[in-house]
Scaffold this active site. Structure first.
Site, short mmCIF file in Angstrom:
data_model
loop_
_atom_site.label_atom_id
_atom_site.label_comp_id
_atom_site.label_asym_id
_atom_site.label_seq_id
_atom_site.Cartn_x
_atom_site.Cartn_y
_atom_site.Cartn_z
N GLY A 120 11.79 -21.65 7.69
CA GLY A 120 12.73 -21.51 8.80
C GLY A 120 14.15 -21.78 8.41
CB ALA A 121 15.61 -22.83 5.18
NE ARG A 163 17.83 -18.26 14.50
CZ ARG A 163 17.64 -17.20 15.36
NH1 ARG A 163 18.46 -16.15 15.35
NH2 ARG A 163 16.69 -17.26 16.20
CG ASP A 212 5.09 -13.40 8.69
OD1 ASP A 212 5.21 -14.65 9.25
OD2 ASP A 212 4.93 -12.40 9.23
CB SER A 256 8.74 -29.08 20.87
OG SER A 256 9.52 -28.83 22.12
CE1 TYR A 258 8.54 -23.50 20.89
CE2 TYR A 258 8.44 -24.98 22.70
CZ TYR A 258 8.80 -24.51 21.36
OH TYR A 258 9.93 -25.15 20.71
CB VAL A 259 3.81 -26.16 26.30
CG1 VAL A 259 3.18 -27.30 26.52
CG2 VAL A 259 5.01 -26.15 27.07
CE LYS A 261 7.30 -25.51 18.33
NZ LYS A 261 7.53 -25.49 16.90
CB ILE A 276 18.18 -28.82 18.92
CG1 ILE A 276 17.22 -30.05 19.16
CG2 ILE A 276 19.26 -28.87 17.77
CD1 ILE A 276 17.92 -31.29 19.21
P1 NAD Z 1 16.06 -20.92 15.36
O1 NAD Z 1 15.37 -19.68 16.07
O2 NAD Z 1 17.56 -21.09 15.28
O3 NAD Z 1 15.28 -21.04 13.82
C1 NAD Z 1 13.92 -20.72 13.58
C2 NAD Z 1 13.81 -20.01 12.24
O4 NAD Z 1 12.47 -19.69 12.05
C3 NAD Z 1 14.57 -18.77 11.96
O5 NAD Z 1 15.47 -18.74 10.84
C4 NAD Z 1 13.48 -17.69 11.83
O6 NAD Z 1 14.04 -16.56 11.12
C5 NAD Z 1 12.38 -18.51 11.40
N1 NAD Z 1 11.07 -17.82 11.48
C6 NAD Z 1 10.61 -17.31 12.73
N2 NAD Z 1 9.50 -16.68 12.70
C7 NAD Z 1 9.26 -16.82 11.39
C8 NAD Z 1 8.05 -16.50 10.36
N3 NAD Z 1 6.99 -15.61 10.91
N4 NAD Z 1 8.02 -16.88 9.12
C9 NAD Z 1 9.25 -17.48 8.45
N5 NAD Z 1 10.25 -17.70 9.37
C10 NAD Z 1 10.23 -17.48 10.72
O7 NAD Z 1 15.26 -21.95 16.06
P2 NAD Z 1 15.33 -23.68 15.91
O8 NAD Z 1 15.98 -24.22 17.16
O9 NAD Z 1 16.31 -23.99 14.60
O10 NAD Z 1 13.79 -24.13 15.89
C11 NAD Z 1 13.28 -24.72 14.64
C12 NAD Z 1 11.99 -25.45 15.23
O11 NAD Z 1 12.31 -26.47 15.96
C13 NAD Z 1 11.00 -24.41 15.80
O12 NAD Z 1 9.75 -24.88 15.61
C14 NAD Z 1 11.23 -24.88 17.28
O13 NAD Z 1 10.05 -24.46 17.92
C15 NAD Z 1 11.57 -26.39 17.12
N6 NAD Z 1 12.16 -26.67 18.40
C16 NAD Z 1 13.53 -26.43 18.59
C17 NAD Z 1 14.20 -26.86 19.66
C18 NAD Z 1 15.53 -26.41 20.11
O14 NAD Z 1 15.80 -26.85 21.35
N7 NAD Z 1 16.17 -25.68 19.42
C19 NAD Z 1 13.52 -27.84 20.32
C20 NAD Z 1 12.38 -28.28 20.16
C21 NAD Z 1 11.69 -27.77 18.95
#
Ligand code: NAD
Length: 245
Positions: free
Chosen positions: A13-14, A16, A61, A139, A152-153, A156, A184
């Site tokens: 997920g790097a 963004r 993926d 989360s 989603y819940v 996680k 976040i």
């Molecule tokens: P984001 O959407 O900004 O980034 C997620 C990244 O995952 C993206 O770059 C996307 O391309 C990649 N991704 C999605 N599906 C994929 C797949 N099948 N294979 C490979 N890569 C894939 O989200 P974020 O806010 O940076 O979230 C990152 C993690 O933190 C997630 O697991 C999310 O559930 C968790 N999280 C986020 C928040 C929040 O408020 N942002 C809160 C709690 C948990």
């Protein structure tokens, strides 16, 4: 010497958000980073480059077994043996339960839960018998519930179950933990396009603000390092007080 100088860490997920911030924080502290995403994480790579040579980017993926296996084959060739993973890839899904289709439910489980299983299994296969560190991303909703987010819940909560079980199965050499972020400020949260009511609800936490990806990344870097050597089997809240287990 930098805290993570002897480490080679995969970050999923790097492209963004939290994953990109984690990749950068780990590189800043001396780790060699393998940055992967379903979208080529080129901009993240450019931000890593000043810190050290030998960073690698991969596209894959996490929900697809063949793709994950192929990605790890590349990792085996491209970099020294990995010492850990920060698994951030994930998606969110918001809809009232009664409007949620089985396809939507399955998609969230496939990416968030199956993806964690697939990536974790390949990493642990490689780390087994060595020192290492696995950091998953759950989360604050991995330790609580929320209306209109149940798939989603559930995914996680599943991540928390994998984390706790792996922490026991691979002890004592491998530490396994999970980040439990609160709201976040990333594209996933979509703060800029939120309704005022939704925004007010998200901000109704003790910190009264959204967290920054860099604040989660700082915790990730700490957990991957030697100073966190006694921390395993834990969901670590970086949540502004949204949940107090
Ligand atoms: P984001 O959407 O900004 O980034 C997620 C990244 O995952 C993206 O770059 C996307 O391309 C990649 N991704 C999605 N599906 C994929 C797949 N099948 N294979 C490979 N890569 C894939 O989200 P974020 O806010 O940076 O979230 C990152 C993690 O933190 C997630 O697991 C999310 O559930 C968790 N999280 C986020 C928040 C929040 O408020 N942002 C809160 C709690 C948990």
């Amino acid at each position: 010497m930098s805290a993570l100088a002897d480490q080679t860490i995969l970050v999923t997920g790097a492209f963004r958000g939290i994953g990109a911030a984690c990749a950068e924080a780990l590189a800043e502290r001396g780790a060699r980073v393998i940055a992967s995403d379903i979208v080529p994480p080129k901009e993240t790579f450019a931000r890593l480059a000043p810190h050290r040579k030998g960073h690698v980017t991969l596209v894959g993926d996490v929900s697809d077994e063949a793709s994950v296996v192929a990605m790890f084959r590349e990792i085996d060739h491209a970099a020294p043996a990995i010492t850990g993973v920060v698994h951030c890839a994930g998606i969110i899904h918001e809809k009232p339960l009664l409007e949620t289709t089985v396809e939507e439910f399955d998609k969230v489980q496939r990416i968030n839960l199956r993806g964690t299983f697939l990536v974790g299994r390949e990493v642990l296969r490689r780390l087994d018998g060595r020192e290492g560190c696995v950091l998953l991303t759950a989360s604050d909703l991995g330790v609580s519930g929320r209306e209109t987010f149940s798939p989603y819940v559930a995914s996680k909560h599943g991540v928390m179950g994998l984390m706790r079980s792996w922490a026991k199965e691979f002890a004592p050499h491998i530490r396994v933990n999970a980040l439990c972020p609160g709201p976040i400020d990333t594209d996933m949260l979509g703060a800029s396009s939120m309704s005022p009511q939704w925004r007010a609800r998200e901000l109704d936490i003790p910190a009264a603000r959204f967290g920054k990806p860099a604040e989660v990344a700082a915790m990730a870097a700490f957990l991957m390092g030697p100073e966190a050597g006694f921390i395993t089997g834990q969901g670590i809240g970086v949540n502004g007080g949204s949940v107090m287990p």
